[in-house]
Design a protein around this motif. Structure first.
Motif, PDB file in Angstrom:
ATOM      1  N   GLU A   1      22.153   3.122 -35.980  1.00 27.64           N
ATOM      2  CA  GLU A   1      22.769   1.825 -37.101  1.00 27.64           C
ATOM      3  C   GLU A   1      22.031   0.468 -36.812  1.00 27.64           C
ATOM      4  N   GLU A   2      22.088  -0.681 -35.194  1.00 26.19           N
ATOM      5  CA  GLU A   2      20.830  -1.577 -34.897  1.00 26.19           C
ATOM      6  C   GLU A   2      20.119  -0.944 -34.394  1.00 26.19           C
ATOM      7  N   CYS A   3      19.826   0.222 -33.756  1.00 25.35           N
ATOM      8  CA  CYS A   3      18.525   0.218 -33.416  1.00 25.35           C
ATOM      9  C   CYS A   3      17.216   1.445 -33.380  1.00 25.35           C
TER      10      CYS A   3
ATOM     11  N   CYS B   1      16.680  -3.297 -30.452  1.00 25.50           N
ATOM     12  CA  CYS B   1      17.717  -3.328 -30.352  1.00 25.50           C
ATOM     13  C   CYS B   1      18.415  -5.111 -30.989  1.00 25.50           C
TER      14      CYS B   1
ATOM     15  N   PRO C   1      21.453  -5.407 -33.154  1.00 24.50           N
ATOM     16  CA  PRO C   1      22.808  -5.497 -33.400  1.00 24.50           C
ATOM     17  C   PRO C   1      23.865  -6.610 -33.831  1.00 24.50           C
ATOM     18  N   ALA C   2      24.570  -6.419 -34.299  1.00 22.29           N
ATOM     19  CA  ALA C   2      25.341  -7.504 -35.340  1.00 22.29           C
ATOM     20  C   ALA C   2      27.014  -7.904 -35.057  1.00 22.29           C
TER      21      ALA C   2
END
Length: 288
Positions: free
Chosen positions: A6-8, A26, A28-29
């Motif tokens: 999802e983020e990477c 990467c 991430p939120a």
């Protein structure tokens, strides 16, 4: 193919048997901890170049590795579990060269006494990324920047530079250079490699690791056997080949690219310094 979470995202590119290029990004939120599990008990040398941001790897046994922008980290992984940690809203971009056991044996001969025998993670050191290495790292970080062959050359140049501290490739200025038949064959291979790949961005570490000889022996061998330095030998090959191409009708830019110059102006300067006249002399002579 790139692997996405999802983020990477991670992209792996095999370059040779036991040598893999890994590009990762990467952002991430929220703070992210990603579990990892390397089941292979054979050692893998990982050279990590931090391009942006910072991440941390925490091995189950407690070993911690930091990967930071502008730093190069060397480590050995063998059958280990841990997690990668990323801070929220912080872009992290890294380039890795993973050198497996088959490649380590090919490059170092017998690395068993040089590499840790225990399982887990072993940190070999961290230092500022050398300015000499930065152009190669940047070219590898861009998926479309170079061909597969040029990527292989750049990767081997970086591996050769960082394996100096691990084994026979490091060499020793005080060691005796006795030219065995195997040594002579390696020097011949290096000479042939220069000629066949003169259109590429060749480096001393790349030549050394490609033929399995240390830098000291390569330089001394060229002086004693070929009567010149590796740099001068390559320059001689390039200039003589360029002259042949120009005499056969090639344009200056065509000849420049064919012998490894990315910029024709730099080629023209080198050509004039070598021969005493500019390469356009041949174009003028053909018109007359």
């Amino acid at each position: 193919m790139p692997r996405f979470t999802e983020e990477c995202r991670i992209e792996r590119l095999p370059l040779d048997d036991g040598l893999t290029l890994v590009r990762s990004f990467c952002c991430p939120a929220k703070d992210l901890s990603e579990k990892t599990d390397q089941a292979d008990a054979r050692p893998t040398l990982v050279i990590t170049f931090g391009l942006a941001g910072e991440s941390v790897y925490v091995e189950r046994g407690g070993t911690r590795l930091r990967f930071r922008q502008g730093r190069t980290t060397l480590s050995i992984f063998a059958c280990c579990q841990g997690e990668r940690q990323f801070a929220a809203n912080t872009p992290v971009r890294q380039l890795r060269l993973a050198v497996g056991e088959t490649a380590l044996r090919r490059y170092l001969g017998t690395p068993d006494a040089l590499l840790p025998q225990r399982k887990g993670v072993c940190a070999l050191g961290e230092r500022a990324t050398s300015p000499w290495c930065l152009p190669l790292v940047r070219s590898l970080a861009d998926p479309g920047a170079v061909s597969h062959l040029d990527a292989h050359i750049a990767a081997l140049s970086l591996v050769g530079e960082h394996l100096r501290v691990l084994g026979p490739l490091a060499g020793s200025p005080s060691s005796s250079a006795r030219w065995t038949p195997a040594d002579m064959e390696k020097l011949r291979q290096a000479h042939d490699l220069m000629y066949s790949q003169m259109d590429r961005a060749l480096t001393i570490p790349y030549l050394c690791i490609s033929v399995g000889v240390n830098e000291f022996k390569l330089k001394r061998g060229f002086r004693e056997i070929y009567g010149t330095t590796p740099y001068q030998a390559l320059l001689d090959m390039r200039m003589q080949r360029a002259r042949q191409l120009l005499e056969a009708g090639s344009q200056v830019a065509q000849a420049a690219y064919a012998v490894g110059y990315a910029h024709p102006a730099n080629f023209s300067t080198a050509f004039e310094r070598y021969f005493g006249f500019r390469p356009k002399f041949f174009c003028t002579r053909r018109r007359n």
